[in-house]
Design an enzyme around this catalytic site. Structure first.
Site, PDB file in Angstrom:
ATOM      1  N   ARG A  38      -1.192  56.118  53.236  1.00 39.70           N
ATOM      2  CA  ARG A  38      -1.231  56.156  51.768  1.00 39.70           C
ATOM      3  C   ARG A  38      -2.203  57.228  51.265  1.00 39.70           C
ATOM      4  O   ARG A  38      -1.997  57.769  50.178  1.00 39.70           O
ATOM      5  CB  ARG A  38      -1.596  54.787  51.211  1.00 39.70           C
ATOM      6  CG  ARG A  38      -0.401  53.860  51.200  1.00 39.70           C
ATOM      7  CD  ARG A  38      -0.752  52.539  50.597  1.00 39.70           C
ATOM      8  NE  ARG A  38       0.451  51.807  50.234  1.00 39.70           N
ATOM      9  CZ  ARG A  38       0.445  50.559  49.816  1.00 39.70           C
ATOM     10  NH1 ARG A  38      -0.694  49.898  49.724  1.00 39.70           N
ATOM     11  NH2 ARG A  38       1.569  49.963  49.490  1.00 39.70           N
ATOM     12  N   GLY A 351       6.093  48.252  53.383  1.00 39.66           N
ATOM     13  CA  GLY A 351       5.693  47.002  54.016  1.00 39.66           C
ATOM     14  C   GLY A 351       5.941  47.001  55.509  1.00 39.66           C
ATOM     15  O   GLY A 351       5.729  48.000  56.192  1.00 39.66           O
ATOM     16  N   GLY A 374       6.083  45.972  47.628  1.00 40.00           N
ATOM     17  CA  GLY A 374       6.611  45.284  46.444  1.00 40.00           C
ATOM     18  C   GLY A 374       7.249  46.255  45.454  1.00 40.00           C
ATOM     19  O   GLY A 374       8.283  45.952  44.848  1.00 40.00           O
TER      20      GLY A 374
HETATM   21  N1  LIG Z   1      13.336  35.379  62.827  1.00 39.75           N
HETATM   22  C1  LIG Z   1      12.106  35.442  62.316  1.00 39.75           C
HETATM   23  N2  LIG Z   1      11.320  34.351  62.274  1.00 39.75           N
HETATM   24  C2  LIG Z   1      10.073  34.427  61.752  1.00 39.75           C
HETATM   25  N3  LIG Z   1       9.525  35.552  61.249  1.00 39.75           N
HETATM   26  C3  LIG Z   1      10.280  36.657  61.262  1.00 39.75           C
HETATM   27  C4  LIG Z   1      11.601  36.658  61.790  1.00 39.75           C
HETATM   28  N4  LIG Z   1      12.092  37.898  61.673  1.00 39.75           N
HETATM   29  C5  LIG Z   1      11.137  38.653  61.110  1.00 39.75           C
HETATM   30  N5  LIG Z   1      10.044  37.920  60.870  1.00 39.75           N
HETATM   31  C6  LIG Z   1       8.752  38.377  60.321  1.00 39.75           C
HETATM   32  O1  LIG Z   1       8.915  38.823  59.006  1.00 39.75           O
HETATM   33  C7  LIG Z   1       7.773  39.613  58.700  1.00 39.75           C
HETATM   34  C8  LIG Z   1       8.141  40.643  57.655  1.00 39.75           C
HETATM   35  O2  LIG Z   1       8.614  39.998  56.517  1.00 39.75           O
HETATM   36  P1  LIG Z   1       8.468  40.618  55.075  1.00 39.75           P
HETATM   37  O3  LIG Z   1       9.416  39.864  54.201  1.00 39.75           O
HETATM   38  O4  LIG Z   1       7.018  40.639  54.719  1.00 39.75           O
HETATM   39  O5  LIG Z   1       9.011  42.103  55.374  1.00 39.75           O
HETATM   40  P2  LIG Z   1       8.870  43.465  54.577  1.00 39.75           P
HETATM   41  O6  LIG Z   1       9.756  43.407  53.402  1.00 39.75           O
HETATM   42  O7  LIG Z   1       9.074  44.588  55.492  1.00 39.75           O
HETATM   43  O8  LIG Z   1       7.370  43.539  54.133  1.00 39.75           O
HETATM   44  P3  LIG Z   1       6.756  43.613  52.666  1.00 39.75           P
HETATM   45  O9  LIG Z   1       7.180  42.333  51.965  1.00 39.75           O
HETATM   46  O10 LIG Z   1       5.301  43.677  52.972  1.00 39.75           O
HETATM   47  O11 LIG Z   1       7.328  44.816  52.026  1.00 39.75           O
HETATM   48  C9  LIG Z   1       7.325  40.245  60.006  1.00 39.75           C
HETATM   49  O12 LIG Z   1       5.977  39.952  60.212  1.00 39.75           O
HETATM   50  C10 LIG Z   1       8.227  39.593  61.048  1.00 39.75           C
HETATM   51  O13 LIG Z   1       7.528  39.182  62.200  1.00 39.75           O
HETATM   52  O1  LIG Z   2       0.129  47.067  49.028  1.00 34.54           O
HETATM   53  C1  LIG Z   2       0.831  47.079  48.007  1.00 34.54           C
HETATM   54  O2  LIG Z   2       2.014  46.702  47.992  1.00 34.54           O
HETATM   55  C2  LIG Z   2       0.243  47.683  46.762  1.00 34.54           C
HETATM   56  O3  LIG Z   2      -0.965  48.334  47.011  1.00 34.54           O
HETATM   57  C3  LIG Z   2       0.079  46.633  45.687  1.00 34.54           C
HETATM   58  O4  LIG Z   2      -0.836  45.660  46.117  1.00 34.54           O
HETATM   59  P1  LIG Z   2      -0.819  44.198  45.458  1.00 34.54           P
HETATM   60  O5  LIG Z   2       0.413  43.499  45.991  1.00 34.54           O
HETATM   61  O6  LIG Z   2      -2.106  43.548  45.912  1.00 34.54           O
HETATM   62  O7  LIG Z   2      -0.760  44.376  43.963  1.00 34.54           O
END
Ligand SMILES: Nc1ncnc2c1ncn2[C@@H]1O[C@H](COP(=O)(O)OP(=O)(O)OP(=O)(O)O)[C@@H](O)[C@H]1O
Ligand SMILES: O=C(O)[C@H](O)COP(=O)(O)O
Length: 394
Positions: A38, A351, A374
């Site tokens: 970042r 993420g 997000g």
């Molecule tokens: N089958 C599963 N059972 C449990 N956990 C799982 C499974 N598949 C994936 N995960 C977990 O889901 C997590 C990611 O989920 P998340 O919804 O946070 O994903 P993301 O969208 O990439 O992240 P962010 O929400 O931070 O953008 C990972 O830590 C992974 O280990």
């Molecule tokens: O890591 C993020 O997705 C951004 O920095 C926003 O952080 P926040 O979810 O704590 O507002």
């Protein structure tokens, strides 16, 4: 983009306030920065600004979630200053407060494009509430505002939406780039377009799935979300992750999605949430005492087939618990399939999926890895992002 960008505004000799997203992951024990993406992503804007010879560049960012005094100590933004200084190749003056004479004097005395980094914006209670007094106070420190914190533009906070209400404002290069990639993918995609959604929670992604079903030619679901859908179809899911209060919504999505929606047909299962145990592959029904932790080989083949010839792919959320090696195959397979689409516009929404792509070594094989978790999700949901809405129109 219909918003002003940094090239549309005059910054020479001015005090430029810049909202960046330096919310970087850190080692829980040592506090050291574990990934500086970042910070690196903010460099084009900051380097451009330095070349324009402003009076000062004042940087605002949050770090972590700050609710208690202990959170403040854990989320001291000073950790970013030396790394930023090293990457930018200039001195960065860290101001250890968010208001008051120390900050005001530092800005007043700055000269010759001095870079100032202000302490964590979330040290101020009014930041997350978009307190108008705080936005106005911060705005009073500068002449123009540049929004470059794509990761935070889904937050209507004082530093993202409050400051630009009082100053001429423009998007930085990072925001411009993110909007160009993700915006094109969701508003005018080259077809066929495939969306891949994984990760842990259905509730986080329902609106994204619904919106992408309207836009994409195919929507692939994987990861922990799978099992809520499997249960909705009447399958046994053992101890897999499930959100029972989302079963009805899952049923609706399955019905609406029809042939567009591609769900896993097999899983890699284990009798514990661990990298060791009785790990095996099973079909759509998972035996009691086991949980699905990755998509299985047949599902991988289905995904590869669905991606063949795709011109636009958006991917958010890993296909399994990729952090544990036995359950990383589904996520690796998606990375490989994207790497095999050199002509496609392949976009990874921040993420964990971004972390997976980087960790697995595929970062240079995709078109764009978003710095927003997000923020990119909300953008794909079709929501108005307050940090973008606040920027002056062209
Ligand atoms: N089958 C599963 N059972 C449990 N956990 C799982 C499974 N598949 C994936 N995960 C977990 O889901 C997590 C990611 O989920 P998340 O919804 O946070 O994903 P993301 O969208 O990439 O992240 P962010 O929400 O931070 O953008 C990972 O830590 C992974 O280990
Ligand atoms: O890591 C993020 O997705 C951004 O920095 C926003 O952080 P926040 O979810 O704590 O507002």
């Amino acid at each position: 983009m219909d918003k002003k960008t940094i090239k549309d505004i005059e910054v020479t000799g001015k005090t430029v306030l810049v909202r960046v997203d330096f919310n970087v992951p850190r080692n829980k024990e040592t506090g050291e920065i574990t990934n500086d993406n970042r910070i690196v992503a903010a460099l084009p804007t900051l380097k451009y600004l330095l070349e324009q010879k402003p009076k000062a560049i004042v940087l605002f960012s949050h770090l972590g979630k700050v609710k208690t005094e202990e959170d403040k100590a854990k989320n001291d933004l000073s950790v970013v200053a030396p790394r930023l200084s090293e990457l930018l190749g200039v001195d960065v003056k860290f101001v250890n407060c968010t208001r008051g004479p120390e900050l005001e004097n530092a800005v007043k005395e700055a000269d010759n494009a001095q870079v100032i980094l202000v302490q964590n914006t979330r040290y101020e209670k009014g930041e997350s509430k978009n307190d108008p007094e705080l936005g106005q106070y911060w705005a009073s420190l500068g002449d123009v505002f540049v929004e470059d914190a794509f990761g935070s533009v889904h937050r209507a906070h004082a530093s993202t939406a409050g400051i630009p209400a009082h100053l001429p404002s423009a998007a930085g290069f990072l925001v411009e780039k993110e909007i160009a990639y993700i915006g094109k993918a969701v508003s005018d995609p080259e077809r066929p377009m495939v969306a891949i959604l994984g990760g842990a929670k259905v509730s986080d992604k329902i609106l994204v799935i619904e919106n992408l079903l309207k836009i994409a030619d195919k929507v692939i679901v994987g990861g922990g979300m799978t099992y809520t859908f499997m249960k909705a179809m009447g399958h046994e899911i053992g101890n897999s992750l499930v959100e029972d209060d989302r079963i009805e919504v899952a049923k609706e999505i399955i019905e609406k999605g029809g042939d567009k929606l591609i769900l896993p047909v097999d899983s890699v299962i284990n009798n514990a949430f661990a990298a060791e145990g009785d790990i095996k592959v099973c079909g759509e029904d998972i035996p009691e005492g086991y949980m699905g932790l990755d998509i299985g080989p047949k599902s991988v083949e289905n995904i590869k087939a669905a991606l063949e010839g795709a011109k636009t792919v958006v991917w958010n959320g890993p296909m399994g618990v990729f952090e544990m090696e036995p359950f990383a195959k589904g996520t690796i397979a998606v990375c490989e399939a994207l790497a095999n689409l050199p002509d496609a516009n392949t976009i990874i929404g921040g993420g964990d999926s971004a972390a997976a792509v980087m960790q697995l070594g595929y970062a240079d094989k995709v078109s764009h890895i978003s710095t927003g978790g997000g923020a990119s999700l909300e953008y794909m949901e079709g929501k108005v992002l307050p940090g973008i809405a606040a920027i002056d129109d062209k």
